[in-house]
Design a protein around this motif. Structure first.
Motif, short mmCIF file in Angstrom:
data_model
loop_
_atom_site.label_atom_id
_atom_site.label_comp_id
_atom_site.label_asym_id
_atom_site.label_seq_id
_atom_site.Cartn_x
_atom_site.Cartn_y
_atom_site.Cartn_z
N PRO A 239 -0.48 7.92 -3.12
CA PRO A 239 0.79 8.45 -2.95
C PRO A 239 0.60 10.21 -3.06
N PHE A 240 -0.20 10.53 -3.90
CA PHE A 240 -0.29 12.22 -4.11
C PHE A 240 -1.03 12.67 -2.68
N LEU A 241 -1.66 12.02 -1.96
CA LEU A 241 -2.12 12.41 -0.59
C LEU A 241 -0.67 12.63 0.27
N ASN A 242 0.10 11.69 0.39
CA ASN A 242 1.47 11.62 0.93
C ASN A 242 2.38 12.97 0.49
N MET A 243 2.20 13.09 -1.04
CA MET A 243 3.20 14.30 -1.30
C MET A 243 2.55 15.81 -1.10
N ALA A 244 1.22 15.65 -1.08
CA ALA A 244 0.37 17.07 -0.99
C ALA A 244 0.67 17.07 0.48
N ARG A 245 0.44 16.27 1.36
CA ARG A 245 0.56 16.77 2.74
C ARG A 245 1.84 17.12 3.11
N ASN A 246 2.86 16.55 2.55
CA ASN A 246 4.39 16.77 2.68
C ASN A 246 4.53 18.52 2.14
N LEU A 247 3.97 18.67 1.28
CA LEU A 247 4.04 20.29 0.68
C LEU A 247 3.56 21.09 1.63
N ARG A 248 2.41 20.59 2.32
CA ARG A 248 1.78 21.66 3.35
C ARG A 248 2.62 22.16 4.10
N VAL A 249 3.57 21.30 4.62
CA VAL A 249 4.66 21.91 5.63
C VAL A 249 6.14 22.30 4.89
N ASN A 250 6.23 21.51 3.79
CA ASN A 250 7.68 21.82 2.96
C ASN A 250 7.34 22.52 1.80
N GLN A 251 6.85 23.58 1.79
CA GLN A 251 6.49 24.41 0.45
C GLN A 251 7.41 24.49 -0.46
N PHE B 227 0.89 -1.07 0.05
CA PHE B 227 -0.07 0.13 0.01
C PHE B 227 0.83 1.06 -0.06
N SER B 228 0.24 2.15 -0.80
CA SER B 228 1.33 3.69 -0.49
C SER B 228 0.65 4.15 0.81
N ILE B 229 1.73 4.81 1.05
CA ILE B 229 1.63 5.65 2.38
C ILE B 229 0.86 6.96 2.14
N SER B 230 -0.05 7.14 2.81
CA SER B 230 -0.87 8.42 2.58
C SER B 230 -0.56 9.47 3.60
N SER B 231 0.27 9.19 4.57
CA SER B 231 0.69 10.21 5.39
C SER B 231 1.79 10.88 5.08
N ALA B 232 2.33 12.31 5.36
CA ALA B 232 3.45 12.88 5.12
C ALA B 232 4.57 12.62 6.16
N PRO B 233 5.75 12.47 5.61
CA PRO B 233 6.96 12.15 6.60
C PRO B 233 7.23 12.90 7.78
N THR B 234 6.35 14.21 7.71
CA THR B 234 6.58 14.97 8.82
C THR B 234 5.38 14.43 9.90
N GLU C 165 -3.45 27.08 0.70
CA GLU C 165 -2.50 27.48 1.50
C GLU C 165 -1.14 27.62 0.54
N ASN C 166 -1.12 26.94 -0.66
CA ASN C 166 -0.02 26.98 -1.30
C ASN C 166 -0.39 27.38 -2.90
N SER C 167 -0.23 28.42 -3.14
CA SER C 167 -0.68 28.87 -4.47
C SER C 167 -0.09 28.31 -5.61
N ASN C 168 0.84 27.70 -5.39
CA ASN C 168 1.74 26.68 -6.77
C ASN C 168 1.14 25.44 -6.88
N ILE C 169 -0.02 25.12 -6.24
CA ILE C 169 -0.80 23.87 -6.34
C ILE C 169 -2.16 24.04 -6.86
N SER C 170 -2.35 23.79 -7.98
CA SER C 170 -4.01 23.89 -8.49
C SER C 170 -4.65 22.51 -8.48
N ILE C 171 -5.70 22.31 -7.77
CA ILE C 171 -6.50 21.10 -7.71
C ILE C 171 -7.70 21.11 -8.70
N ILE C 172 -7.59 20.21 -9.79
CA ILE C 172 -8.70 20.12 -10.82
C ILE C 172 -9.26 18.86 -10.53
#
Length: 438
Positions: free
Chosen positions: A328-340, A264-271, A370-377
């Protein structure tokens, strides 16, 4: 070529060279005019050559299936290791199948009885080992490709291929052949077979003793709706470190579940403090996951995978998630929430059949705010049809110098890969996670 890309191609290059080397040694043993001078010699040579290639590729297939962490560096990801494992295994089977048939056909004009002895078990155990190994291999491959068994039973059938390999290796070393005549060829095939058997013992027979596993405790099991269950776990002792986008192999003990091992992909962020997986109920085992008891022990092997935005080559990325391929994208998006990342611009396409299936949309929308560089479509196929490269181009514009990450149902991924490459996107910029991990 960047050093990392070059390193990721080393693995496939080694597989090809390792397969060609015994062919080269075989060809130098005598002139080709003697090898292919008449029909008997030609068919015998085909039988010998296919046996060499078959046992070499079978050895490499066993080695590639052992989930050796260092191989990821030289192939790019465990997913790619397993893809090459599938191809090499299929080719190995075809060559091994041709081997006795070619030898038998060569003998038919001389003696039908002698030809039959190569295909029917008899008094010669060197031959019998080869026949039994091939029959076992054929049976297991038929089960793997066509039987609608539970994942764990298919996985067990796949593991028994090690027995077929052992029988084939015994045949190769006991039968009088070019391998027994040429000391270099004998050492090469023996060494490769020994490595394969060692890898099989390490991964399949004694993996529970040798492989590093992390122990986590199930903290909560959350029903997110639409058949998606989130399992939240805390480390018992050692914390597993991972990068965004990676996956794990996990089994549960004393939680009301069978001790099956699944990826299974990890859905939580490493942080995050807790480790999370988000699972769609698609089979018997995943359907029972909602009944998993809090306090159960999770045995985790990993992390694995190279499907991560951190490995992107461009400053612009397109993420495409189909259904539960969102994890896997949840993991990545949640990480970008902290590490923009101000240097990274992302168009994130979240594709489902209906709006109700977009279980994570509100959270992802909040991250994009919170992060204007990410657009959810969002994209619902019931309303707009299947997501295509043309739709993405019309929304995101020029796709040159763009990393494209795709995870979802295999038909969706395969279709989008073909469409993007047809549109001129280099294959090296298209990243997928396919989970063909048997």
């Amino acid at each position: 070529m960047p050093q990392r890309i070059f390193k990721n191609r080393v693995g496939l290059t080694v597989v090809i060279l390792a397969t060609l080397l015994p062919m080269f040694m075989w060809l130098t043993m005598m002139p080709l005019s003697m090898r292919f001078g008449d029909s008997f010699s030609a068919l015998t040579s085909v039988g010998q050559l296919t046996a060499l290639v078959g046992i070499t590729l079978f050895s490499l297939t066993i080695i590639l299936s052992a989930r050796l962490h260092f191989l990821e560096e030289y192939f790019g990801s465990l997913d790619r290791v397993y893809r090459i494992h599938h191809y090499s295994g299929t080719i190995a089977f075809l060559f091994i199948l041709v081997h006795p048939l070619a030898l038998a056909v060569a003998l038919v004009p001389i003696s039908v009885v002698e030809a039959a002895k190569l295909l029917i078990p008899g008094g010669d155990w060197a031959v019998n080992f080869g026949i039994l190994g091939l029959l076992l291999m054929m049976s297991l491959l038929v089960i793997t490709f066509f039987a609608k068994w539970r994942y764990q039973y298919l996985r067990f059938a796949h593991q028994i291929l090690g027995g077929a390999f052992f029988l084939g290796a015994l045949h190769a070393f006991l039968i009088p052949s070019d391998v027994s005549i040429n000391p270099w060829l004998k050492v090469y095939i023996f060494s490769l077979a020994a490595l394969a058997i060692a890898a099989y013992i390490y991964h399949t027979l004694l993996g529970h003793a040798f492989k590093k596993r992390y122990t986590y405790i199930v903290e909560a099991v959350n029903d997110l709706g639409e058949g998606i269950i989130e399992v939240v776990m805390r480390p018992e002792n050692e914390v597993m470190h991972y990068v965004p986008g990676q996956f794990i192999f996990i089994s549960f003990v004393d939680g009301g579940m069978t001790k099956e091992v699944h990826p299974f992909s990890i859905s939580s962020a490493p942080t995050e403090k807790y480790l999370r997986i988000s699972v769609k109920a698609l089979g018997d085992w995943t359907g029972q996951l909602k009944y998993l008891n809090a306090g159960a022990t999770a045995r985790i092997e990993g992390p694995f995978g190279g499907f991560s935005y951190l490995k992107g080559k461009c400053g612009r990325q397109i993420w495409i998630a189909g259904g539960i391929g969102i994890t896997p994208f949840l993991n990545m998006a949640r990480n970008l929430r902290v590490n923009q990342r101000d240097d990274l611009v992302i168009d994130f396409y979240y594709a489902t059949k209906t709006e109700d299936e977009m279980v994570f949309y509100n959270e992802l929308k909040a991250i994009s705010e919170e992060n204007s560089n990410i657009s959810i479509i969002p994209h619902q196929s019931d309303e707009k049809g299947f997501l295509s490269a043309d739709v993405i181009k019309s929304t995101s514009g020029d796709l040159s110098n763009t990393d494209i990450f795709v995870c979802g149902p295999p038909p969706m991924m395969q279709g989008l890969i073909k469409q993007f490459t047809a549109a001129g996107v280099p294959r090296r910029l298209i990243h997928t996670e396919e989970f063909k991990l048997l």
